[in-house]
Design an enzyme around this catalytic site. Structure first.
Site, PDB file in Angstrom:
ATOM      1  N   GLU A 121       0.889  -1.300   0.121  1.00 31.78           N
ATOM      2  CA  GLU A 121       0.152   0.103   0.221  1.00 31.78           C
ATOM      3  C   GLU A 121       1.493   0.831  -0.190  1.00 31.78           C
ATOM      4  O   GLU A 121       0.443   1.938   0.872  1.00 31.78           O
ATOM      5  CB  GLU A 121      -1.043  -0.066   1.300  1.00 31.78           C
ATOM      6  CG  GLU A 121      -1.673  -1.274   0.909  1.00 31.78           C
ATOM      7  CD  GLU A 121      -2.476  -1.264   2.008  1.00 31.78           C
ATOM      8  OE1 GLU A 121      -3.633  -0.203   2.718  1.00 31.78           O
ATOM      9  OE2 GLU A 121      -3.866  -2.683   2.351  1.00 31.78           O
ATOM     10  N   HIS A 161     -13.983 -11.353   7.207  1.00 29.25           N
ATOM     11  CA  HIS A 161     -12.876 -12.101   8.765  1.00 29.25           C
ATOM     12  C   HIS A 161     -11.669 -11.228   8.543  1.00 29.25           C
ATOM     13  O   HIS A 161     -10.373 -11.042   7.987  1.00 29.25           O
ATOM     14  CB  HIS A 161     -12.166 -13.404   7.690  1.00 29.25           C
ATOM     15  CG  HIS A 161     -13.366 -14.534   7.832  1.00 29.25           C
ATOM     16  ND1 HIS A 161     -13.230 -15.997   7.311  1.00 29.25           N
ATOM     17  CD2 HIS A 161     -14.535 -14.891   8.995  1.00 29.25           C
ATOM     18  CE1 HIS A 161     -13.958 -16.601   8.035  1.00 29.25           C
ATOM     19  NE2 HIS A 161     -15.073 -15.930   8.407  1.00 29.25           N
ATOM     20  N   GLU A 162     -11.826 -10.263   9.509  1.00 27.02           N
ATOM     21  CA  GLU A 162     -10.596  -9.400   9.810  1.00 27.02           C
ATOM     22  C   GLU A 162      -9.383  -9.731  10.734  1.00 27.02           C
ATOM     23  O   GLU A 162      -9.983 -10.845  11.626  1.00 27.02           O
ATOM     24  CB  GLU A 162     -10.641  -8.380   9.996  1.00 27.02           C
ATOM     25  CG  GLU A 162      -9.169  -7.512  10.727  1.00 27.02           C
ATOM     26  CD  GLU A 162      -8.687  -7.084   9.429  1.00 27.02           C
ATOM     27  OE1 GLU A 162      -9.071  -6.366   8.256  1.00 27.02           O
ATOM     28  OE2 GLU A 162      -7.481  -7.801   9.665  1.00 27.02           O
ATOM     29  N   GLU A 173      -4.576  -6.448   2.257  1.00 26.84           N
ATOM     30  CA  GLU A 173      -3.313  -7.064   3.097  1.00 26.84           C
ATOM     31  C   GLU A 173      -3.134  -8.833   2.752  1.00 26.84           C
ATOM     32  O   GLU A 173      -2.237  -9.754   3.170  1.00 26.84           O
ATOM     33  CB  GLU A 173      -3.266  -6.916   4.581  1.00 26.84           C
ATOM     34  CG  GLU A 173      -3.609  -5.930   4.294  1.00 26.84           C
ATOM     35  CD  GLU A 173      -4.583  -4.857   4.670  1.00 26.84           C
ATOM     36  OE1 GLU A 173      -6.090  -5.651   5.580  1.00 26.84           O
ATOM     37  OE2 GLU A 173      -5.396  -4.346   4.060  1.00 26.84           O
ATOM     38  N   GLU A 175     -10.097   3.089   1.005  1.00 18.30           N
ATOM     39  CA  GLU A 175     -10.011   3.690   1.642  1.00 18.30           C
ATOM     40  C   GLU A 175      -8.653   4.707   2.270  1.00 18.30           C
ATOM     41  O   GLU A 175      -8.622   5.377   2.901  1.00 18.30           O
ATOM     42  CB  GLU A 175      -9.358   1.951   3.009  1.00 18.30           C
ATOM     43  CG  GLU A 175      -7.488   1.699   2.373  1.00 18.30           C
ATOM     44  CD  GLU A 175      -7.412   0.657   3.172  1.00 18.30           C
ATOM     45  OE1 GLU A 175      -8.541   0.135   4.213  1.00 18.30           O
ATOM     46  OE2 GLU A 175      -6.981   0.174   3.074  1.00 18.30           O
TER      47      GLU A 175
HETATM   48  C1  NOJ Z   1      -7.978  -3.062   5.550  1.00 17.46           C
HETATM   49  C2  NOJ Z   1      -9.043  -3.296   4.636  1.00 17.46           C
HETATM   50  O1  NOJ Z   1      -8.074  -2.597   3.179  1.00 17.46           O
HETATM   51  C3  NOJ Z   1     -10.500  -2.850   3.865  1.00 17.46           C
HETATM   52  O2  NOJ Z   1     -10.967  -2.708   3.501  1.00 17.46           O
HETATM   53  C4  NOJ Z   1     -10.842  -3.035   5.653  1.00 17.46           C
HETATM   54  O3  NOJ Z   1     -11.631  -1.875   6.179  1.00 17.46           O
HETATM   55  C5  NOJ Z   1     -10.266  -2.142   7.639  1.00 17.46           C
HETATM   56  N1  NOJ Z   1      -8.857  -3.358   7.090  1.00 17.46           N
HETATM   57  C6  NOJ Z   1     -10.547  -3.805   8.237  1.00 17.46           C
HETATM   58  O4  NOJ Z   1     -10.674  -4.547   8.210  1.00 17.46           O
HETATM   59 CA    CA Z   2      -5.810  -2.894   2.979  1.00 22.05          CA
END
Ligand code: NOJ
Ligand code: CA
Length: 670
Positions: free
Chosen positions: A173, A374-375, A443, A467
């Site tokens: 990024e 899923h974060e 990521e 973002e």
């Molecule tokens: C980074 C991701 O690129 C984004 O799309 C997401 O909203 C945030 N992480 C939270 O999971």
């Molecule tokens: Ca990101």
């Protein structure tokens, strides 16, 4: 499995019999304009060089690996045989920029051995649009191997201009740099450049159990592979003594758009490994997402919580009313209170105000798919513990598509792009496939075309996405016309385009707004015009394509008709014109409709586009979403115009773009 070979010709013969300038260690592209030569140097070290149009393109460059415990992978080799072969086949995939792809190359497999009986096949494939080679080692009797370095280099013969991001083992990024090749210190791939009249991009294909390759400038224009390490400095751990590396690739074209139109990366991946693919389909989607990035909603449960049952139903209703197949929800599960801390998310525990059973039932009733989320925060140990159970749980609810995220450091000193995590990403793809689930990874590890083998691996981030506009200085106007020539050469990107409220006017009025990231988004904005946001839906290919704004900003907006008409399931694509970082024009066909996207950097631009891609003899209704006459990304980004006309394949369209602007056109047969 939908992939079938329409036509295969394979023959084994010495190239000497079919090529005009015979040398046993040379191989040329089918059209003869790219030639690669392999040779052992005075110390029996392996080298290669590449000529394009009889001009040195990659000068003498080294090959091989270093390993621990006295295992030799680079020195004192002798050639024990060379096999030449060719292939010309056409194969199909369930989805993609192009559903049909021609795989046409000449191959040279150099078989080598050293005194200790290490065997190596160096497999070179030369296409009309570039080269690929990989190492296939056999170290007899070894239980395991510890690779400490890769010696592959790309000694670029002439200086020129380049477009790349810096090498970094944890993130892609980053902003792109335009600079002379000789000025690059290090770069991640795809590293795109132009020398003389040749455009090229160095990358890799089929990265499934190896660290990523980055490039380090070790001389003037001499780039050496630098692999992302394990915490102890080892680059790759091999079980047993046999291994093959990902392909090292160089796409080569006479026009910059030739790189985009190349199928080389997919051609160097293995055919589909899934038994069935009828459960995989491209979709458009909206989601509870942008509100969190702007700070008007939150991931964590509180009075600003985005993922509530009520909000979820609003988004489902909107999707159903606007020809959108899916809805994605972030911040629906327990654990967001630990984001940035212990990163212990629970993937089967919804927050109390998110009634997932009711939402799933409601979505089904409305004919809408849910994209789960899923974060991990980088805590892949916590994720892997729950992997099977969480995909099973989603599948039981009828949820067969998941967005993943790795926003946070990895445990135990691992980095995001090392072999350890590459294995993790692949494990997730395979687990998801078991539950007939498609993936959108944020990521991620860089895209190297494994979607051919695992078509459920649909899209990913892996560059600065939308973002960044919410909480940083944002992506500059050149960014979206850089991505197609760099990041997207690897594969699709979930950029999440289509913000209509480019100055965040609605969010800025909200009393609920809170800063949550590095920069307060009160100073932030999108650095494009509105028309360019629409064009990005076409330009930035993703089989899961998001309309990323909050739905309030689309409701009643005339320009949203483009997304309603748009089809994420395209059959054919062509990049028609462009230069990296300057402008691009791309057209895609989906069934009998065509969609065109054009965009420019901070300079206003006019491009005349021949419509000869349209079906001959048919008349189309072209709906043109253009920058307004007074549009300018800095001073008047929201100005746009929608016009309609009848066109045929004999017409030419004059595309006029404002500074930082663009244009989108849908062509529908009448
Ligand atoms: C980074 C991701 O690129 C984004 O799309 C997401 O909203 C945030 N992480 C939270 O999971
Ligand atoms: Ca990101």
């Amino acid at each position: 499995m939908k992939q079938h070979l329409i036509h295969i010709i394979i023959f084994f013969s010495l190239l000497a019999s079919s090529c005009t300038s015979p040398k046993p260690t040379e191989v040329a592209s089918p059209d003869g304009h790219i030639r690669l030569a392999f040779a052992l140097d005075g110390n029996n070290r392996m080298t290669y060089r590449v000529d394009v149009n009889d001009t040195a393109f990659i000068a003498l460059s080294s090959l091989g690996f270093l390993a621990q415990n006295g295992v030799n992978l680079s020195d004192g080799f002798r050639v024990i045989g060379t096999n030449f072969s060719s292939s010309d086949e056409t194969w199909t995939q369930p989805w993609g920029e192009n559903k049909t792809i021609r795989n046409h190359y000449n191959e040279m497999a150099v078989r080598l051995a050293d005194a200790s009986d290490v065997q190596l096949t160096l497999r070179f494939r030369i296409f009309d649009d570039g080269i690929g080679f990989r190492y296939e080692y056999q170290v007899a009797g070894a239980d395991s191997l510890l690779l400490t370095d890769e010696l592959t280099s790309f000694n670029i013969a002439q200086d020129g201009i380049s477009w790349s991001i810096p090498a970094n083992y944890d993130t892609y990024e980053l902003l792109y740099r335009t600079q002379p090749i000789s000025k690059i210190d290090n770069a991640n791939t795809p590293m795109t450049f132009k020398t003389g009249n040749v455009y090229a991009s160095i990358h890799e294909a089929a990265l499934t159990d190896f660290p990523e390759m980055t490039l380090k400038n070790t001389g003037d224009k001499q780039f050496k592979s630098e692999l992302a390490p394990w915490p102890d400095g080892i680059k790759a751990r091999i079980t047993g003594g046999n291994f093959q590396t990902p392909w090292r690739t160089v796409q080569i074209a006479t026009k910059a758009v030739g790189l985009i139109n190349s199928g080389l990366i997919l051609n160097l991946n293995e055919p589909c490994a899934l038994e069935t693919t009828d459960w995989i389909r491209p979709m458009k989607y909206v989601g509870v997402w942008w509100g969190m990035h702007l700070g008007v909603e939150s991931w964590v449960i509180n009075d600003r919580h985005g993922a509530t049952t009520e909000n979820a139903k609003k988004y489902i209703n909107f999707a159903a009313a606007n020809n959108i197949e899916a809805v994605m929800f972030e911040g629906w599960n327990e654990g967001w209170e630990n984001w940035g801390g212990t990163q212990t998310f629970d993937y089967t525990k919804p927050y109390a105000d998110f009634d997932i059973k009711e939402i799933a039932r409601y979505a089904k009733e409305k004919g809408i798919e849910i994209i789960g989320h899923h974060e991990t925060g980088g805590n892949i140990l916590n994720y892997e513990k729950q992997l099977d159970a969480s995909y099973q749980w989603y599948a039981d609810l009828g949820i067969h598509s998941v967005k993943t995220g790795y926003a946070g450091g990895l445990p135990n000193g691992h980095n995001h792009h090392g072999q350890f995590n590459v294995r993790h990403y692949r494990k997730v793809v395979q687990t998801a496939a078991k539950y007939h689930t498609t993936l959108d990874a944020h990521e991620p590890i860089k895209d190297t075309g494994i979607r051919r083998t695992y078509p459920n691996m649909m899209t990913r981030e892996g560059a600065r996405g939308m973002e960044w506009n919410a909480w940083s200085d944002g992506n500059p106007p050149e960014h979206q016309v850089m991505l197609p020539f760099t990041r997207l050469l690897g594969g699709p990107m979930d950029y999440t385009p289509g913000i209509f409220d480019v100055l965040y006017e609605r969010a800025k009025k909200s009393k609920d707004r809170k800063q949550w990231n590095m920069k307060d988004s009160k100073d932030c904005r999108i650095n494009t015009t509105l028309a360019k946001q629409i064009a990005d839906w076409v330009i930035l290919y993703s089989p899961l394509q998001m309309a990323a704004d909050m739905i309030e900003n689309y409701e009643g907006h005339p320009a949203f008709q483009f997304f309603r008409d748009f089809d994420a399931d395209c059959d054919w694509s062509e990049a028609l014109a462009g230069e990296p970082g300057e402008f691009v024009v791309i057209v895609r066909r989906a069934k009998d409709k065509y969609f065109l996207g054009a965009a420019t950097n901070e300079e206003a631009r006019e491009v005349a586009v021949k419509l000869d891609f349209l079906e001959k003899g048919k008349t189309y209704r072209a709906v043109i979403y253009a920058d307004g006459k007074d549009a300018d990304w800095e001073t008047n980004p929201a100005s746009y115009e929608i016009t309609e006309k009848r066109v045929t394949a004999d017409d030419t369209l004059d595309i006029v773009m404002a500074r930082g602007g663009g244009q989108a056109v849908s062509f529908m047969p009448v």
